[in-house]
Design a protein around this motif. Structure first.
Motif, PDB file in Angstrom:
ATOM      1  N   LEU A 288       0.851  -1.193   0.000  1.00  0.00           N
ATOM      2  CA  LEU A 288       0.000   0.000   0.000  1.00  0.00           C
ATOM      3  C   LEU A 288       0.883   1.237   0.000  1.00  0.00           C
ATOM      4  O   LEU A 288       1.750   1.390   0.864  1.00  0.00           O
ATOM      5  N   LYS A 289       0.662   2.106  -0.984  1.00  0.00           N
ATOM      6  CA  LYS A 289       1.416   3.359  -1.087  1.00  0.00           C
ATOM      7  C   LYS A 289       0.421   4.493  -1.280  1.00  0.00           C
ATOM      8  O   LYS A 289      -0.344   4.492  -2.247  1.00  0.00           O
ATOM      9  N   VAL A 290       0.421   5.465  -0.366  1.00  0.00           N
ATOM     10  CA  VAL A 290      -0.559   6.551  -0.431  1.00  0.00           C
ATOM     11  C   VAL A 290       0.116   7.886  -0.139  1.00  0.00           C
ATOM     12  O   VAL A 290       1.165   7.947   0.497  1.00  0.00           O
ATOM     13  N   THR A 291      -0.533   8.942  -0.621  1.00  0.00           N
ATOM     14  CA  THR A 291      -0.174  10.300  -0.235  1.00  0.00           C
ATOM     15  C   THR A 291      -1.140  10.716   0.863  1.00  0.00           C
ATOM     16  O   THR A 291      -2.353  10.756   0.643  1.00  0.00           O
ATOM     17  N   GLU A 292      -0.627  10.992   2.043  1.00  0.00           N
ATOM     18  CA  GLU A 292      -1.461  11.154   3.234  1.00  0.00           C
ATOM     19  C   GLU A 292      -2.516  12.246   3.079  1.00  0.00           C
ATOM     20  O   GLU A 292      -3.674  12.060   3.453  1.00  0.00           O
ATOM     21  N   HIS A 293      -2.143  13.401   2.506  1.00  0.00           N
ATOM     22  CA  HIS A 293      -3.100  14.502   2.422  1.00  0.00           C
ATOM     23  C   HIS A 293      -4.104  14.333   1.283  1.00  0.00           C
ATOM     24  O   HIS A 293      -4.942  15.203   1.062  1.00  0.00           O
ATOM     25  N   GLN A 294      -4.047  13.208   0.563  1.00  0.00           N
ATOM     26  CA  GLN A 294      -5.060  12.914  -0.449  1.00  0.00           C
ATOM     27  C   GLN A 294      -6.167  12.025   0.101  1.00  0.00           C
ATOM     28  O   GLN A 294      -7.023  11.544  -0.646  1.00  0.00           O
ATOM     29  N   LEU A 295      -6.119  11.810   1.406  1.00  0.00           N
ATOM     30  CA  LEU A 295      -7.178  11.107   2.114  1.00  0.00           C
ATOM     31  C   LEU A 295      -7.704  12.014   3.216  1.00  0.00           C
ATOM     32  O   LEU A 295      -6.931  12.793   3.804  1.00  0.00           O
ATOM     33  N   LEU A 296      -8.993  11.936   3.494  1.00  0.00           N
ATOM     34  CA  LEU A 296      -9.565  12.753   4.564  1.00  0.00           C
ATOM     35  C   LEU A 296      -9.022  12.306   5.916  1.00  0.00           C
ATOM     36  O   LEU A 296      -8.605  11.144   6.077  1.00  0.00           O
ATOM     37  N   PRO A 297      -8.997  13.201   6.911  1.00  0.00           N
ATOM     38  CA  PRO A 297      -8.472  12.852   8.239  1.00  0.00           C
ATOM     39  C   PRO A 297      -9.140  11.587   8.790  1.00  0.00           C
ATOM     40  O   PRO A 297     -10.360  11.460   8.782  1.00  0.00           O
TER      41      PRO A 297
END
Length: 447
Positions: A288-297
């Protein structure tokens, strides 16, 4: 003397070429396989050069060249004369299609097609009718089942709304797809010009086709080998023309092994969408690789808390202004199978390793630490890490990115990367005595 030097250099070049042409075929393929790991532009240039070495290199180099066709997008030019502009993406794509049709053995070697990136670049260059590029992309998709049986990786093509149904039909006939890039290149201002939306008929003919979660999910049912998705663009909540309230039950049922969230800078997934996209992958997902600020809190933390136990690779990134202070606890409590961990949020290196001490499978950790508040020297970073790394049986590498280092230290320190080896309870600079079992490489990157 200069003439003799030139003759000697020419003889050496001829000798090297002769040696290269006499290499066994398996050695040639091994070299070409190693080249595939560098950037597409460099690999393409290298394959073209090697194809000219000799007849024994020509065909292997050409086959590797067409595994992942690379169509460079030239920088936009303000030159008034088209002849002064370099060849743009559309004519390159036409040549690629013609080459695949006229050389079936090269087409059979194709494993990846970046149609999404190429069609986006064509729109960005604005040198050709977008309807032509859309039709061309669909035509290439139609050729793939017969000409490109080894196609495994695909970038979802950008087509106009008029060609959407035909593109969907062609996509369904690609059962070998293992890796999907959705929205590749869409970060490059892929929005339709405002004038297209003034008239429904114009929008239907020229407007970019949008795809819903349901439509993409239904397409995936035709790809039983699909294991990885890289999401570069948001999908719509419902299909074009579909009315009624959007159902939160809509999701993907495919069993993915890897998922990467890489939207444009100012995009973010709506609430609950990550869980819907990975609905069928709860047991199968490993990377799993994500950009943190592209998901809601709370979205990432919630997902890790309920479905993180099987992850072996977790990588997050974010900008310097955004950090999740509560990201570490769910990783500590629920992600016990991790072998590779990279955290984009700012966390104290020593504390992080202390919290993860029970993660016996960890092999590599990458962290960020800020010097904006705590003025930490490079030696202090090594000291905080050294006391913790020996608790991990399989840990071999720790990398710490030290942010705002020069500002905090008054610009008196150099921001050079420093590497030390933790060996037998003490630090060793560099690789004195070579690499030994149990060594842990620790890298500090100040910036």
């Amino acid at each position: 003397m200069a003439k003799n030097d030139s003759v000697e250099q020419a003889e050496q070049g001829t000798s090297s070429s002769s040696i290269a042409s006499q290499l066994p075929v398996d050695i040639i393929y091994g070299i070409l396989e190693a080249i595939s790991t560098i950037s597409p532009a460099e690999a393409t240039h290298t394959y073209l050069s090697l194809a000219l070495v000799s007849s024994s290199w020509r065909e292997p180099a050409q086959l590797h060249l067409f595994r992942r066709p690379y169509l460079p997008s030239p920088p936009l030019s303000n030159s008034p004369s088209p002849s002064l502009n370099p060849l743009r993406t559309y004519p390159r794509l036409v040549l690629l299609k013609e080459t695949l049709q006229s050389h079936p053995h090269l087409a059979a070697s194709v494993q990846s097609l970046s149609l999404g990136l190429w069609t986006t670049n064509i729109k960005r260059e604005a040198a050709h009718d977008r309807r032509l590029s859309s039709h061309l992309a669909v035509e290439i998709l139609k050729l793939c089942p017969s000409l490109c049986p080894n196609l495994r990786e695909l970038s979802w093509p950008g087509v106009v709304r008029f060609d959407k149904a035909e593109a969907a039909q062609a996509l369904r006939h690609l059962p070998g797809i293992e890796v999907l890039h959705f929205g590749e290149g869409s970060q490059k201002s892929d929005a339709d010009p405002w004038i297209i939306n003034l008239d429904a008929a114009v929008r239907e003919e020229w407007g970019s086709a949008r795809w819903s979660i349901k439509e993409v999910g239904e397409m995936m049912e035709h790809w039983p080998r699909l294991r990885k998705v890289v999401l570069g663009e948001r999908m719509t909540s419902r299909s074009e023309g579909e009315a009624g309230e959007y159902s939160t039950d809509v999701g993907w049922n495919c069993e993915l092994k890897s998922f990467e969230l890489a939207l444009g800078r100012h995009s973010a997934l709506p609430k609950g969408e990550l869980r819907r996209l990975l609905r069928g992958s709860k047991e199968s997902l490993r990377h799993l690789k994500v950009t943190e600020h592209q998901l809601l809190p709370g979205e990432l933390i919630d997902y890790l808390s309920t479905a993180g136990s099987r992850l072996t690779h977790l990588s997050t990134n974010t900008n310097d202004l955004h950090t999740l202070s509560d990201l570490l606890p769910p990783i500590e409590l629920h992600c016990n199978s991790l072998r590779y961990l990279s955290i984009g949020s700012i966390v104290p290196p020593g504390l992080c390793l202390l919290c993860l001490a029970s993660h016996s499978a960890l092999e590599s950790v990458k962290l960020k630490w800020s010097n904006r508040i705590f003025h930490t020297s490079i030696d202090e970073v090594f000291e905080s890490v050294g006391g913790e790394v020996e608790k991990f049986e399989h840990l071999r590498k720790v990398e710490v990115e030290l942010l705002h280092y020069r500002q905090a230290m008054g610009y008196s320190e150099k921001d050079e990367i420093e590497t030390r080896i933790w060996r037998g309870g003490e630090w060793v600079r560099g690789y004195e005595g070579g690499w030994r079992p149990g060594d842990v490489e620790v890298i500090v990157r100040p910036r």
